[in-house]
Design a protein around this motif. Structure first.
Motif, PDB file in Angstrom:
ATOM      1  N   ASP A  75       6.771   0.753   1.126  1.00  0.00           N
ATOM      2  CA  ASP A  75       7.121   2.118   0.729  1.00  0.00           C
ATOM      3  C   ASP A  75       8.071   2.750   1.733  1.00  0.00           C
ATOM      4  O   ASP A  75       9.028   3.439   1.362  1.00  0.00           O
ATOM      5  N   MET A  76       7.811   2.524   3.001  1.00  0.00           N
ATOM      6  CA  MET A  76       8.676   3.093   4.032  1.00  0.00           C
ATOM      7  C   MET A  76      10.095   2.556   3.923  1.00  0.00           C
ATOM      8  O   MET A  76      11.065   3.287   4.158  1.00  0.00           O
ATOM      9  N   SER A  77      10.234   1.276   3.563  1.00  0.00           N
ATOM     10  CA  SER A  77      11.571   0.688   3.478  1.00  0.00           C
ATOM     11  C   SER A  77      12.422   1.385   2.433  1.00  0.00           C
ATOM     12  O   SER A  77      13.640   1.521   2.601  1.00  0.00           O
ATOM     13  N   ARG A  78      11.807   1.858   1.351  1.00  0.00           N
ATOM     14  CA  ARG A  78      12.579   2.567   0.338  1.00  0.00           C
ATOM     15  C   ARG A  78      13.153   3.875   0.885  1.00  0.00           C
ATOM     16  O   ARG A  78      14.312   4.213   0.645  1.00  0.00           O
ATOM     17  N   SER A  79      12.331   4.597   1.641  1.00  0.00           N
ATOM     18  CA  SER A  79      12.811   5.861   2.216  1.00  0.00           C
ATOM     19  C   SER A  79      13.837   5.615   3.312  1.00  0.00           C
ATOM     20  O   SER A  79      14.857   6.310   3.395  1.00  0.00           O
ATOM     21  N   VAL A  80      13.575   4.613   4.155  1.00  0.00           N
ATOM     22  CA  VAL A  80      14.516   4.294   5.231  1.00  0.00           C
ATOM     23  C   VAL A  80      15.846   3.826   4.646  1.00  0.00           C
ATOM     24  O   VAL A  80      16.934   4.248   5.087  1.00  0.00           O
ATOM     25  N   GLY A 117       0.821  -1.206   0.000  1.00  0.00           N
ATOM     26  CA  GLY A 117       0.000   0.000   0.000  1.00  0.00           C
ATOM     27  C   GLY A 117       0.854   1.255   0.000  1.00  0.00           C
ATOM     28  O   GLY A 117       2.049   1.231   0.294  1.00  0.00           O
ATOM     29  N   PRO A 118       0.226   2.413  -0.302  1.00  0.00           N
ATOM     30  CA  PRO A 118       0.979   3.662  -0.473  1.00  0.00           C
ATOM     31  C   PRO A 118       1.632   4.185   0.798  1.00  0.00           C
ATOM     32  O   PRO A 118       2.571   4.977   0.723  1.00  0.00           O
ATOM     33  N   THR A 119       1.148   3.799   1.966  1.00  0.00           N
ATOM     34  CA  THR A 119       1.802   4.216   3.215  1.00  0.00           C
ATOM     35  C   THR A 119       2.228   2.993   4.020  1.00  0.00           C
ATOM     36  O   THR A 119       2.375   3.064   5.234  1.00  0.00           O
ATOM     37  N   GLY A 120       2.454   1.876   3.325  1.00  0.00           N
ATOM     38  CA  GLY A 120       2.815   0.640   3.997  1.00  0.00           C
ATOM     39  C   GLY A 120       4.306   0.527   4.241  1.00  0.00           C
ATOM     40  O   GLY A 120       5.109   1.383   3.859  1.00  0.00           O
ATOM     41  N   LEU A 121       4.686  -0.575   4.878  1.00  0.00           N
ATOM     42  CA  LEU A 121       6.085  -0.777   5.246  1.00  0.00           C
ATOM     43  C   LEU A 121       6.995  -0.917   4.029  1.00  0.00           C
ATOM     44  O   LEU A 121       8.176  -0.550   4.090  1.00  0.00           O
TER      45      LEU A 121
END
Length: 371
Positions: A263-268, A257-261
């Motif tokens: 997506d977050m992993s890419r930013s982290v 999902g758009p605010t899922g883990l």
């Protein structure tokens, strides 16, 4: 109960309560989005802060224009020296554009705007508003190191809820990725520092105003990793501490999902890899995904044993699926879109605050259209 010290000073909570701390000299920044409006977790956070009596509370708000008026009225009902900083209004956007700082919106951008406003205080504390187990003692624990020789402190806690282990992005992505990087650069003090934090992706930290002024800030989900790297540059290993916040429960995200883990992993991952490069590490991006998967597989086995030891449910297959998903996010970090340290920009926090107030007034009067 353990009392082991890490590479950074580790302050343990052996009992209830918290030590005395200079809450009356601290600005507490609590970012919120429209989903926090009148929610039970946010109500608890603000009620606990009422009892704490901090110098001031700053709420950077990300919400549509038609929700701003009700949000401000709800926040005004708490007995706090509270300032709402609406981050999505046209005047704020124009100020950022004029300063050459327009760009992607996200939690980090909101926090950056509020941190500028918080610089009038000696100390700054940041934490989220979705914590179901929130206690005023968190702020005291985070502030204590700052009054006792340290300049930056980070919160940590165990994510065990509903009879299972959470903290998945930290356990299954951040930690094994740092281990893979350290295997290729064993002499890196920076990576040793980044590996020492027991929950590096926790959103809770405190710092002196001088340290906050010197921090570049990630615009989105890499905020926590970027904060640790900025603290390293500002105070070094010996100027940082981590503190035990004890019990901690908050909302969980899906993997997809758009605010899922995912997506977050890419930013982290981008934030971590950029910071590693800036501190002398030369990642082999062809070999790193395989090195990460190997490290993560060993962690899955260890967490399975830990869960069984404590009688917790553990989906080994699901955790391995997450590792495969996270591995796809490991790549060179790309363009640097961080916001600059406040000490390095000509933008005035007072002008931002005035623009946010005017935008919020217009939104409450129905004079700002939703984007």
């Amino acid at each position: 109960m353990e009392y082991v010290q890490e590479r950074v000073a580790t302050l343990h909570a052996f009992g209830e309560g918290a030590p005395d701390a200079p809450t009356d000299r601290a600005a507490v920044v609590v970012p919120m989005t429209e989903r926090e409006y009148a929610g039970l977790a946010a109500e608890r956070v603000l009620s606990e802060l009422e009892a704490l009596d901090p110098e001031r509370v700053i709420v950077p708000l990300r919400a549509p224009a038609d929700r701003v008026g009700a949000f401000r009225e709800w926040l005004a009902g708490f007995d706090l020296p509270l300032e709402t900083l609406w981050c999505d209004g046209p005047r704020v956007a124009d100020l950022l554009d004029d300063a050459g700082l327009d760009g992607e919106r996200g939690k980090g951008r909101d926090v950056w705007l509020a941190l500028g406003r918080a610089l009038d205080s000696e100390y700054v504390v940041l934490h989220d508003a979705d914590t179901k187990s929130y206690s005023r003692e968190y702020v005291r624990r985070l502030l204590f190191p700052l009054a006792n020789g340290f300049e930056f402190s980070k919160g940590y806690y165990a994510r065990v809820e509903n009879e299972q282990l959470y903290g998945r992005l930290f356990r299954l992505f951040y930690t094994p990725l740092v281990r893979a990087l350290r295997d290729s650069a064993p002499d890196s003090e920076f990576l040793e520092y980044m590996a020492a934090f027991r929950y590096a992706l926790a959103g809770e930290f405190a710092a002196t105003g001088d340290v906050v002024a010197a921090m570049p800030v990630q615009r989105t989900w890499g905020l926590e990793v970027g904060t640790l790297a900025a603290a390293y540059d500002a105070v070094g290993v010996d100027g940082a501490a981590q503190v035990d916040l004890g019990s901690y429960e908050h909302d969980h995200r899906a993997v997809s999902g758009p605010t899922g883990l995912s997506d977050m992993s890419r930013s982290v991952g981008a934030a971590l890899l950029r910071a590693a490069e800036e501190h002398g590490v030369d990642p082999d991006y062809d070999a790193l995904p395989d090195a990460y998967r190997s490290a993560a597989a060993s962690y899955v086995d260890r967490y399975a044993a830990d869960a069984a030891f404590n009688g917790l449910a553990y989906d080994r297959g699901g955790e391995r699926d997450q590792v495969r998903t996270y591995a796809e996010s490991i790549a060179p970090p790309g363009q640097d879109t961080r916001l600059p340290p406040w000490e390095s920009t000509d933008l005035s926090p007072a002008d931002v605050a005035a623009a946010a107030r005017a935008d919020a007034r217009d939104a409450a009067n129905g004079e700002v259209a939703d984007e």
